[in-house]
Design an enzyme around this catalytic site. Structure first.
Site, PDB file in Angstrom:
ATOM      1  N   GLN A  90       0.820  -1.207   0.000  1.00 57.84           N
ATOM      2  CA  GLN A  90       0.000   0.000   0.000  1.00 57.84           C
ATOM      3  C   GLN A  90       0.860   1.265   0.000  1.00 57.84           C
ATOM      4  OE1 GLN A  90      -1.909   0.732   3.760  1.00 57.84           O
ATOM      5  NE2 GLN A  90      -3.661   1.776   2.842  1.00 57.84           N
ATOM      6  N   GLY A  91       0.791   2.038  -1.093  1.00 56.25           N
ATOM      7  CA  GLY A  91       1.570   3.279  -1.185  1.00 56.25           C
ATOM      8  C   GLY A  91       0.746   4.487  -0.793  1.00 56.25           C
ATOM      9  N   TYR A  92       0.593   4.685   0.497  1.00 51.19           N
ATOM     10  CA  TYR A  92      -0.201   5.816   1.000  1.00 51.19           C
ATOM     11  C   TYR A  92       0.684   6.879   1.658  1.00 51.19           C
ATOM     12  CZ  TYR A  92      -5.041   4.202   0.323  1.00 51.19           C
ATOM     13  OH  TYR A  92      -6.248   3.852  -0.200  1.00 51.19           O
ATOM     14  N   SER A  93       1.192   6.563   2.860  1.00 49.97           N
ATOM     15  CA  SER A  93       1.941   7.552   3.644  1.00 49.97           C
ATOM     16  C   SER A  93       3.176   8.050   2.916  1.00 49.97           C
ATOM     17  CB  SER A  93       2.394   6.944   4.967  1.00 49.97           C
ATOM     18  OG  SER A  93       1.300   6.686   5.791  1.00 49.97           O
ATOM     19  N   GLU A 113     -14.556  -2.607   5.658  1.00 53.34           N
ATOM     20  CA  GLU A 113     -14.150  -3.812   6.396  1.00 53.34           C
ATOM     21  C   GLU A 113     -13.446  -3.426   7.697  1.00 53.34           C
ATOM     22  OE1 GLU A 113     -13.866  -7.785   7.240  1.00 53.34           O
ATOM     23  OE2 GLU A 113     -15.212  -6.621   5.990  1.00 53.34           O
ATOM     24  N   SER A 161      -4.034   6.912  12.711  1.00 52.37           N
ATOM     25  CA  SER A 161      -3.636   6.863  14.119  1.00 52.37           C
ATOM     26  C   SER A 161      -4.868   7.012  15.010  1.00 52.37           C
ATOM     27  CB  SER A 161      -2.652   8.001  14.424  1.00 52.37           C
ATOM     28  OG  SER A 161      -3.346   9.232  14.431  1.00 52.37           O
ATOM     29  N   ASN A 162      -4.715   6.613  16.265  1.00 53.19           N
ATOM     30  CA  ASN A 162      -5.864   6.714  17.167  1.00 53.19           C
ATOM     31  C   ASN A 162      -6.303   8.161  17.380  1.00 53.19           C
ATOM     32  OD1 ASN A 162      -5.680   3.980  17.185  1.00 53.19           O
ATOM     33  ND2 ASN A 162      -5.580   3.757  19.424  1.00 53.19           N
ATOM     34  N   GLU A 163      -5.381   9.096  17.162  1.00 57.01           N
ATOM     35  CA  GLU A 163      -5.763  10.510  17.228  1.00 57.01           C
ATOM     36  C   GLU A 163      -6.677  10.860  16.056  1.00 57.01           C
ATOM     37  OE1 GLU A 163      -2.688   9.358  17.623  1.00 57.01           O
ATOM     38  OE2 GLU A 163      -2.251   9.890  19.708  1.00 57.01           O
TER      39      GLU A 163
END
Lengths: 362, 398
Positions: B126-129, B244, B383-385
């Protein structure tokens, strides 16, 4: 009241800080921590030459310090530099040698010509049970030790091992030569860098140092002061690095520290670290009091350092995001050290339990 | 109210258990249970076993090789496989790209790519960040410029999990600098063998090689590899991030880890008695166990609403936050349980088939590494934030 370290101690701490800065840059630290010995022999020799090791012991033993604050000041610098080496073994084993009046032997340790470690925790078997505690048996004038000790700091490099053992008359501490017959050592690296080992003794010849548990308890108590001061110094490094990151890392067009959610969490971390620092000062200040008081403040400090340590390490990583988990960043290694310090000399829970016992007896 | 599963669901559970009993190689479940490293071949082996049974992508439509399982059945499947210590299915092709292609892909794209995901021909990453685009993903800068029949990509992705195993990468790229930053992003499929793609490993704090940087210099990608419309890639990205997520809490994984913790706390002795009898440790365990039981029901409540056609947003984020917190707490307890023996680092004990002498408790070798590695759970996948922001916006309108 005086919260300064005092001029002499401050000078030694400063020169130690400079020494680490000059000789233990990050790459050198990593190379030393990952080496087979787990630390740099050259660094150790340099420290001895600088006289640092003498600060850990009193004048009668050939040192020029020996107070809990002296140990605290040294270990704070160790923490700040994330230095690996037999610091704790030297302090604890040396403290017993000091109590035994072994000035000559201790002199060699202070001079760096002998590496000393302290074997206290019993080894656990593969089921997590202590099945082979070290026992001492007297044969004529000589003592023989048999049993196993676990996770002994820098065991592979040690020349001398101070071993705690139970004899018929109770606990005592003994000196074992690392290359003596019946001494088996299994060395391994540690998760946070450095090294330790499993020690198995089979009738190893030993010299009685001090009878009774008091000297052992005192050494352990001094160890608590040292690890707590080290932990607080590591926390401060993590705190400063994270504050810096919050101020410079931009997302959504602003430094992420501008988000109140992060800013307030970071202020909580900073507040807790101040509490931990005070706990460390308490532990050092009450070290010379009666054992019950000493141990109550020691446990209070180790409990606090464990709790705040995990919080600081976890928040530092979380606020850095992915980069906080990378090996390349010193931050992740400071975080590992801090969490692992909780596992040394009893963790948060162990010291809460001990505190409860001591507090109810007080 | 009734928390029992239906008879049909219980029969399904039996079917899953039977399958696991027969088909899950002990060699693999031993590795997972003991926290040892899985190789690429291990993961491929388990994929193939699931695929053979038609259970690799249960959430896909039947026509593309999925199942017609209800959300509750999927939950049962996830839980049972985790409890049996099956390897986790690598999510990038099956759970991430697959659903995006099914929703936004052309007929040709679906026909070409979906079977290749199932039969293992392609391993996607996955090329996201990017270094400058983490939580603020939409600020990504990797650019794709249309030149005739191709896009030409330049830029850098980071934290790319298992890129070293992958032969394909799906990427968010910038195709326009006009307007809102979300509106100039496109979703491209890239062959990692294309000249100009370079994978550089990132070592994580536990010493493992799990993530990578992926660099692109003048990488030519045929235009037919665009998924959805040009500049509408953000829609795919959001769909992928919200899809999902009903099993994102990892209840099964936590239940398996908690069982292991209980086992360890029963056998390990501290100061002469079993660790489970240590009142402070037992209290920590109970706290997590209660939270996990609560989470299981929260998860089932969310599944129930999904089953009735609702789309969870805030709820998925809640599951992600608390689910990852629980998993992190369990690994922290394993670390505590090991006492001083959390600290030795025995690299060889993390490899499958290790039969050397352990240092201290046999289970202790991976616990510190797992604790540090699991810090990632609250960082990745939004992230959870970021999850809290989503809850604030979608549930509270704040």
């Amino acid at each position: 009241m005086d919260f300064s370290l005092g001029d002499d101690r401050r000078m030694m701490a400063d020169s130690l800080s400079r020494y680490f800065a000059d000789t233990l840059g990050w790459e050198a630290r990593q190379a030393a921590a990952e080496s087979e010995a787990g630390f740099s022999r050259d660094m150790w020799a340099g420290l001895a030459e600088l006289g640092v090791l003498g600060l850990l012991f009193g004048e009668e033993a050939g040192g020029y310090g020996g107070s809990a604050f002296d140990a605290g000041a040294v270990f704070a610098e160790v923490g700040k530099a994330l230095a690996t080496g037999p610091f704790l073994g030297t302090l604890l084993g040396g403290n017993i040698l000091e109590a035994a009046g072994e000035a000559d032997l201790l002199g060699e340790v202070i001079a760096g010509s002998k590496i000393l470690t302290f074997a206290d925790d019993p080894a656990m078997d593969s089921n997590g049970v202590v099945t082979d505690p070290v026992k001492a048996v007297k044969e004529g004038e000589a003592w023989r030790l048999s049993g196993a000790k676990g996770v002994v700091d820098y065991l592979g490099s040690a020349d001398l091992i101070v071993v705690t053992a139970e004899a018929d008359a109770g606990w005592a501490s003994f000196l074992v030569e690392a290359d003596a017959e019946g001494v088996e050592r299994r060395a391994y690296p540690l998760v946070d860098g450095g090294a330790a080992g499993e020690l198995t003794l089979e009738g190893a010849s030993a010299r009685l140092l001090v009878s009774g548990e008091d000297a052992i308890s005192k050494a352990r108590a001094l160890g608590l002061v040292a690890t707590v001061w080290e932990a607080v110094a590591v926390m401060e490094v993590l705190r400063d690095a994270t504050i810096e990151y919050l101020g410079t890392r931009k997302q959504f067009g602003v430094p992420i520290g501008a988000f109140q959610a992060l800013k307030h969490r970071m202020t909580s971390v900073a507040l807790e670290i101040e509490q931990a620092r005070s706990a460390a000062i308490n532990a050092a200040a009450y070290f010379a009091k009666d054992p019950a008081t000493r141990d109550r403040y020691g446990s209070a400090a180790k409990y606090t350092a464990g709790k705040v340590g995990a919080l600081t390490a976890e928040e530092a990583i979380q606020m850095h995001g992915g980069i906080g988990m990378s090996w390349e960043m010193p931050l992740s290694h400071f975080a590992k050290r801090l969490v692992m310090l909780d596992h040394v000399l009893g963790d948060e829970d162990a010291h809460m339990a001990r505190y409860l016992k001591l507090a109810s007896a007080a | 109210m009734d928390l029992d599963f239906t008879e049909k669901d219980e029969a399904f559970r039996e079917e899953v258990r039977e399958f696991l009993n027969e088909k899950l190689p002990k060699r693999l479940s031993d590795k997972v249970r003991q926290g040892q490293r899985l190789t690429k071949a291990d993961m491929e082996e388990w994929h193939a076993i699931l695929n053979e049974r038609g259970w690799l992508a249960p959430h896909w439509p039947v026509e593309w090789g999925g199942t017609d399982w209800s959300v509750v059945q999927r939950f049962i499947f996830e839980t049972e496989t985790a409890m049996a210590h099956a390897p986790r299915v690598v999510p990038f092709g099956v759970s991430m790209l697959g659903p995006v292609l099914i929703k936004f892909g052309t007929e040709e794209q679906k026909k070409h790519w979906l079977p290749r995901i199932l039969d293992g021909s392609d391993w996607w990453c996955q090329g996201y960040s990017e270094p400058g685009a983490g939580s603020d993903l939409a600020s990504l800068k990797t650019s794709a410029v249309r030149e005739g029949d191709h896009y030409v990509i330049n830029g850098q992705k980071t934290w790319t999990t298992l890129a070293q195993c992958a032969n394909k990468i799906f990427c968010l790229v910038r195709t326009s600098k006009e307007g809102k930053k979300q509106e100039g992003i496109s979703f491209l499929l890239v062959d990692m063998d294309t000249p100009g793609v370079e994978v550089r490993p990132i070592k994580l704090l536990d010493g493992d090689h799990e993530v990578n940087e992926v660099w692109f210099s003048d990488v030519k990608v045929p235009v037919e590899n665009l998924v959805g419309e040009e500049n509408k890639g953000w829609t795919c990205a959001k769909y992928l991030l919200s899809y999902e997520r009903t099993n994102i809490a990892g209840v099964g994984a936590s239940m398996a880890a908690f069982e292991r913790l209980k086992e360890v706390a029963r056998t390990t002795r501290r100061n002469g008695s079993a660790l489970i009898e240590d009142s402070l440790f037992a209290a920590r365990m109970a706290e997590v166990e209660i939270d996990l039981e609560n989470m299981r029901t929260t998860n089932l409540r969310v599944l129930d609403s999904v089953g009735r056609g609702q789309t969870p947003m805030a709820e998925s984020s809640m599951l992600k936050i608390r689910g990852t917190e629980i998993r992190q707490k369990i690994t922290a307890l394993m670390r505590r349980a090991a006492g001083r023996y959390a600290q030795p680092f025995l690299d060889e004990a993390l490899e499958g088939g290790f039969n050397g002498e352990p240092v201290g408790p046999g289970w202790a070798a991976p616990v510190a590494s797992q604790y540090f590695n699991n810090r990632k759970l609250s960082i990745f996948g939004g992230s959870n934030e970021v999850q809290r922001e989503i809850i604030g916006k979608s549930m509270m309108g704040l």
